[in-house]
Write an enzyme that holds these catalytic residues in place. Structure first.
Site, PDB file in Angstrom:
ATOM      1  N   ARG A   1      -7.901  -0.909   6.474  1.00  0.00           N
ATOM      2  CA  ARG A   1      -7.389   0.057   5.346  1.00  0.00           C
ATOM      3  C   ARG A   1      -6.033  -0.327   4.855  1.00  0.00           C
ATOM      4  NH1 ARG A   1      -4.880   4.250   9.402  1.00  0.00           N
ATOM      5  NH2 ARG A   1      -4.171   4.866   6.903  1.00  0.00           N
TER       6      ARG A   1
ATOM      7  N   ASP B   1       6.167   0.998  11.854  1.00  0.00           N
ATOM      8  CA  ASP B   1       5.442   0.700  11.181  1.00  0.00           C
ATOM      9  C   ASP B   1       4.961  -0.780  11.794  1.00  0.00           C
ATOM     10  OD1 ASP B   1       3.966   2.586  10.365  1.00  0.00           O
ATOM     11  OD2 ASP B   1       4.434   2.176   7.846  1.00  0.00           O
TER      12      ASP B   1
ATOM     13  N   LYS C   1       0.730  -1.039  -0.296  1.00  0.00           N
ATOM     14  CA  LYS C   1       0.053  -0.647   0.020  1.00  0.00           C
ATOM     15  C   LYS C   1       0.828   1.250  -0.104  1.00  0.00           C
ATOM     16  CE  LYS C   1      -1.744   1.298   3.817  1.00  0.00           C
ATOM     17  NZ  LYS C   1      -1.407   3.240   4.488  1.00  0.00           N
ATOM     18  N   ASN C   2       1.922   1.725   1.416  1.00  0.00           N
ATOM     19  CA  ASN C   2       3.026   2.508   1.024  1.00  0.00           C
ATOM     20  C   ASN C   2       3.346   2.578  -0.815  1.00  0.00           C
ATOM     21  OD1 ASN C   2       1.637   3.324   3.525  1.00  0.00           O
ATOM     22  ND2 ASN C   2       3.006   2.435   4.480  1.00  0.00           N
TER      23      ASN C   2
ATOM     24  N   LEU D   1       7.926  20.403   5.841  1.00  0.00           N
ATOM     25  CA  LEU D   1       8.768  20.618   4.714  1.00  0.00           C
ATOM     26  C   LEU D   1       8.305  20.390   4.004  1.00  0.00           C
ATOM     27  CD1 LEU D   1      10.784  17.839   7.163  1.00  0.00           C
ATOM     28  CD2 LEU D   1      11.092  20.337   7.048  1.00  0.00           C
TER      29      LEU D   1
ATOM     30  N   CYS E   1      -4.338  16.994  11.976  1.00  0.00           N
ATOM     31  CA  CYS E   1      -2.757  17.406  11.737  1.00  0.00           C
ATOM     32  C   CYS E   1      -3.076  19.261  11.968  1.00  0.00           C
ATOM     33  CB  CYS E   1      -1.633  17.413  10.070  1.00  0.00           C
ATOM     34  SG  CYS E   1      -1.367  15.123  10.453  1.00  0.00           S
TER      35      CYS E   1
ATOM     36  N   ARG F   1       2.744  17.911  14.596  1.00  0.00           N
ATOM     37  CA  ARG F   1       2.568  16.778  13.447  1.00  0.00           C
ATOM     38  C   ARG F   1       1.930  17.082  11.907  1.00  0.00           C
ATOM     39  NH1 ARG F   1       0.270  11.393  12.624  1.00  0.00           N
ATOM     40  NH2 ARG F   1       0.970  11.055  10.541  1.00  0.00           N
ATOM     41  N   PRO F   2       3.171  17.953  11.196  1.00  0.00           N
ATOM     42  CA  PRO F   2       3.115  18.714  10.169  1.00  0.00           C
ATOM     43  C   PRO F   2       3.721  18.082   8.830  1.00  0.00           C
ATOM     44  CG  PRO F   2       5.076  19.470  11.437  1.00  0.00           C
ATOM     45  CD  PRO F   2       4.889  17.603  11.785  1.00  0.00           C
ATOM     46  N   VAL F   3       3.843  19.029   7.955  1.00  0.00           N
ATOM     47  CA  VAL F   3       3.681  18.867   6.571  1.00  0.00           C
ATOM     48  C   VAL F   3       4.732  20.298   6.499  1.00  0.00           C
ATOM     49  CG1 VAL F   3       2.179  17.400   5.767  1.00  0.00           C
ATOM     50  CG2 VAL F   3       1.385  19.636   5.864  1.00  0.00           C
TER      51      VAL F   3
HETATM   52  C1  UD1 Z   1       6.347   7.318   7.635  1.00  0.00           C
HETATM   53  C2  UD1 Z   1       6.869   6.442   7.982  1.00  0.00           C
HETATM   54  C3  UD1 Z   1       7.200   5.332   7.047  1.00  0.00           C
HETATM   55  C4  UD1 Z   1       5.912   4.230   6.737  1.00  0.00           C
HETATM   56  C5  UD1 Z   1       5.367   5.495   6.676  1.00  0.00           C
HETATM   57  C6  UD1 Z   1       3.545   4.809   7.135  1.00  0.00           C
HETATM   58  C7  UD1 Z   1       9.752   7.443   8.177  1.00  0.00           C
HETATM   59  C8  UD1 Z   1      10.594   8.019   8.873  1.00  0.00           C
HETATM   60  N1  UD1 Z   1       8.548   6.866   8.400  1.00  0.00           N
HETATM   61  O1  UD1 Z   1       6.656   7.898   6.906  1.00  0.00           O
HETATM   62  O2  UD1 Z   1       8.482   4.595   6.824  1.00  0.00           O
HETATM   63  O3  UD1 Z   1       5.642   4.551   5.433  1.00  0.00           O
HETATM   64  O4  UD1 Z   1       5.215   6.234   8.280  1.00  0.00           O
HETATM   65  O5  UD1 Z   1       2.998   4.656   7.964  1.00  0.00           O
HETATM   66  O6  UD1 Z   1      10.423   5.597   9.505  1.00  0.00           O
HETATM   67  N2  UD1 Z   1       8.428  15.651   9.563  1.00  0.00           N
HETATM   68  C9  UD1 Z   1       7.854  16.793  10.647  1.00  0.00           C
HETATM   69  N3  UD1 Z   1       7.527  17.358   9.289  1.00  0.00           N
HETATM   70  C10 UD1 Z   1       7.244  17.477   7.842  1.00  0.00           C
HETATM   71  C11 UD1 Z   1       6.861  15.980   7.384  1.00  0.00           C
HETATM   72  C12 UD1 Z   1       7.524  14.782   8.320  1.00  0.00           C
HETATM   73  O7  UD1 Z   1       8.570  17.381  11.216  1.00  0.00           O
HETATM   74  O8  UD1 Z   1       6.745  18.316   6.398  1.00  0.00           O
HETATM   75  C13 UD1 Z   1       8.497  14.258  11.024  1.00  0.00           C
HETATM   76  C14 UD1 Z   1       7.411  13.377  11.257  1.00  0.00           C
HETATM   77  O9  UD1 Z   1       6.600  13.676  12.080  1.00  0.00           O
HETATM   78  C15 UD1 Z   1       7.795  12.185  11.972  1.00  0.00           C
HETATM   79  C16 UD1 Z   1       9.504  12.419  10.579  1.00  0.00           C
HETATM   80  O10 UD1 Z   1       9.289  13.732   9.927  1.00  0.00           O
HETATM   81  O11 UD1 Z   1       8.317  12.652  12.442  1.00  0.00           O
HETATM   82  C17 UD1 Z   1       9.163  11.433   9.125  1.00  0.00           C
HETATM   83  O12 UD1 Z   1       8.021  11.778   8.972  1.00  0.00           O
HETATM   84  P1  UD1 Z   1       7.843  11.154   7.798  1.00  0.00           P
HETATM   85  O13 UD1 Z   1       8.604  10.291   6.861  1.00  0.00           O
HETATM   86  O14 UD1 Z   1       7.093  12.257   6.675  1.00  0.00           O
HETATM   87  O15 UD1 Z   1       6.297  10.269   8.077  1.00  0.00           O
HETATM   88  P2  UD1 Z   1       5.385   9.194   7.040  1.00  0.00           P
HETATM   89  O16 UD1 Z   1       5.905   9.809   5.546  1.00  0.00           O
HETATM   90  O17 UD1 Z   1       3.986   9.274   7.617  1.00  0.00           O
END
Ligand code: UD1
Length: 422
Positions: A401, A309, A22-23, A127, A118, A123-125
């Protein structure tokens, strides 16, 4: 809402076929929108998240045909005219936020809801947004929506360092930049197999990407991408989950079919430290469960480290070990909602800050437990399968899911799981 009634204590014997990931599929689906012409992706699992994302893409006018039986998804974006992703759909699934990069890359503008649950801050986007800005996109926040555009001629380019390294942000930045005008450099990029596969897919479409699988990706924008035929990877988290499940019972004898053990990273090393092991034969993986499970503490890390995960499922194996194990999650520090439910089954568990402590060896006893998210749900099903007597696991819609046909796959190898309406 459905629940599972589970009778615990039975060893598992036979073969389990691993589904498509899925991912890994979701980024490919978004990327297919960048093509001129139709793309066909094979090995797409029939999961609710996939169906939700199909609907997210349909809003834009793209044609989406999913044949669940054949597990093939055809995407034709030639009539894409409405570059928006509404809150009603995006709130159901965070990955819908990939529409931001895909639409910017395809038509140079996008209006995409911020993901549900979010905030702009913790728990942001952030980046994703800051990276796109660094590459020259214009971005505003308007009533919960991200409204973005790129200058005439495409994304100009630039350099952005992800801190921390993020899978989601790496995907979005790749999607936005491959059809750009300039060169975009992503530093501290995610190296996950899902990201590598996305790069393979984009390169097959005609993208110019250097550094695949490393922490520095250099993307030189091209003006056109073609539709392709591509086979999606098998699900490494489903593989890891069933490895742990098979290791739980000394009499279990399980072979996983259609796996790709190379995608497991260091998880495979941690797994063997418990006394369990496995044999590989092509894409088959035979799990050999130990007589006694050793306690092993883990810390989640970015790939190839221990995956966040799989930490909830690891906790269940540790509940069966003789001794104490710690599980620390550095990616999502509060991902321990399953721990109080485990305590209800009789496990000796506690949480402090971003670590859980599990003192294994207690006999679990069946009762009612409630799942709170996808990986927590599967871990509670695993615990119930080991507990003495009957358990009910409530709210299993989370499982639908992310685990294709879970109860069918497990009942076929000896589990006793019944799905009933709550
Ligand atoms: C995460 C997992 C990924 C898994 C997915 C689904 C990691 C690094 N990532 O990906 O393996 O497949 O969940 O469950 O293990 N962050 C920020 N700002 C941002 C984006 C992220 O601070 O804009 C932080 C997050 O809070 C987190 C870290 O960066 O602590 C990694 O986040 P990210 O890899 O983006 O998470 P997912 O894409 O959800």
């Amino acid at each position: 809402m459905d629940k599972f009634i589970i009778e615990g204590g039975y060893p598992l014997k036979g073969e389990i076929a691993i589904s498509g990931s899925k991912n890994a599929a979701l980024p490919l689906m978004a990327a297919a929108l960048l093509a001129d012409g139709e793309t066909s992706i094979e090995n797409i699992p029939g999961l609710n998240d996939i169906l939700t994302f199909n609907n997210v893409m349909r809003v834009t006018g793209a044609r989406i045909d999913y044949d669940q039986k054949a597990q093939t998804l055809n995407i034709n974006p030639d009539n894409l005219y409405y570059p928006e992703a509404p809150y009603e759909l995006v709130r159901k699934m965070r990955a819908s936020f990939y529409m931001l990069g895909a639409l910017l890359g395809k038509v140079g503008k996008a209006k995409v809801s911020l993901p549900g649950g979010c905030a702009w801050g913790p728990r942001p986007v952030d980046l994703h947004i800051e990276g796109l800005k660094a590459f020259g996109a214009d971005i505003k926040l308007d009533k919960g929506y991200v409204v973005a555009s790129v200058p005439e001629g495409g994304l100009p380019g630039g350099t952005y360092t992800l801190n921390p390294s993020s899978v989601g942000a790496t995907v979005n930045l790749l999607l936005a930049s491959v059809r750009g005008k300039g060169t975009c450099i992503i530093k501290n990029a995610a190296k996950e197999p899902d990201v590598v596969q996305l790069c393979d897919f984009l390169q097959q479409m005609g993208a110019d990407i250097e550094g695949k699988g490393t922490s520095k990706l250099v993307v030189k924008g091209v003006s056109k991408l073609n539709g392709v035929t591509f086979r999606n990877a098998s699900d490494r988290i489903e593989t890891g989950t069933y490895m742990l499940l098979a290791a739980m019972h000394p009499e279990s004898d399980i072979t996983l079919k259609n796996t790709n053990p190379e995608d497991l990273g260091e998880f495979a090393v941690w797994f063997k430290k418990t006394g369990a092991t496995y044999e590989i034969d092509g894409r088959d993986m035979k799990i050999i469960s130990p007589e006694k499970i050793k306690p092993v503490s883990v810390i989640t890390e970015i790939y190839p480290g221990f995956p966040t995960d799989l930490q909830a499922q690891w906790a269940i194996l540790m509940a069966m070990a003789e001794g104490e194990a710690h599980i620390t999650d550095t990616i999502y520090p509060d991902r321990f909602s399953y721990i109080p439910e485990l305590a209800r089954l009789g496990a000796d568990v506690s949480v402090k800050n971003n670590s859980a402590v599990i003192t294994g060896g207690q006999q679990l006893t069946g009762t009612s437990i409630m799942s709170t998210d996808l990986r927590a749900s599967v871990s509670l099903v695993m615990a119930a399968m080991y507990a003495e007597g009957t358990s009910e696991v409530l709210r299993v819609y989370h499982l639908d899911r992310g685990y294709e046909g879970l109860e069918h796959k497990l009942n076929k190898v000896g589990a006793r799981i019944k799905r009933v309406e709550e």
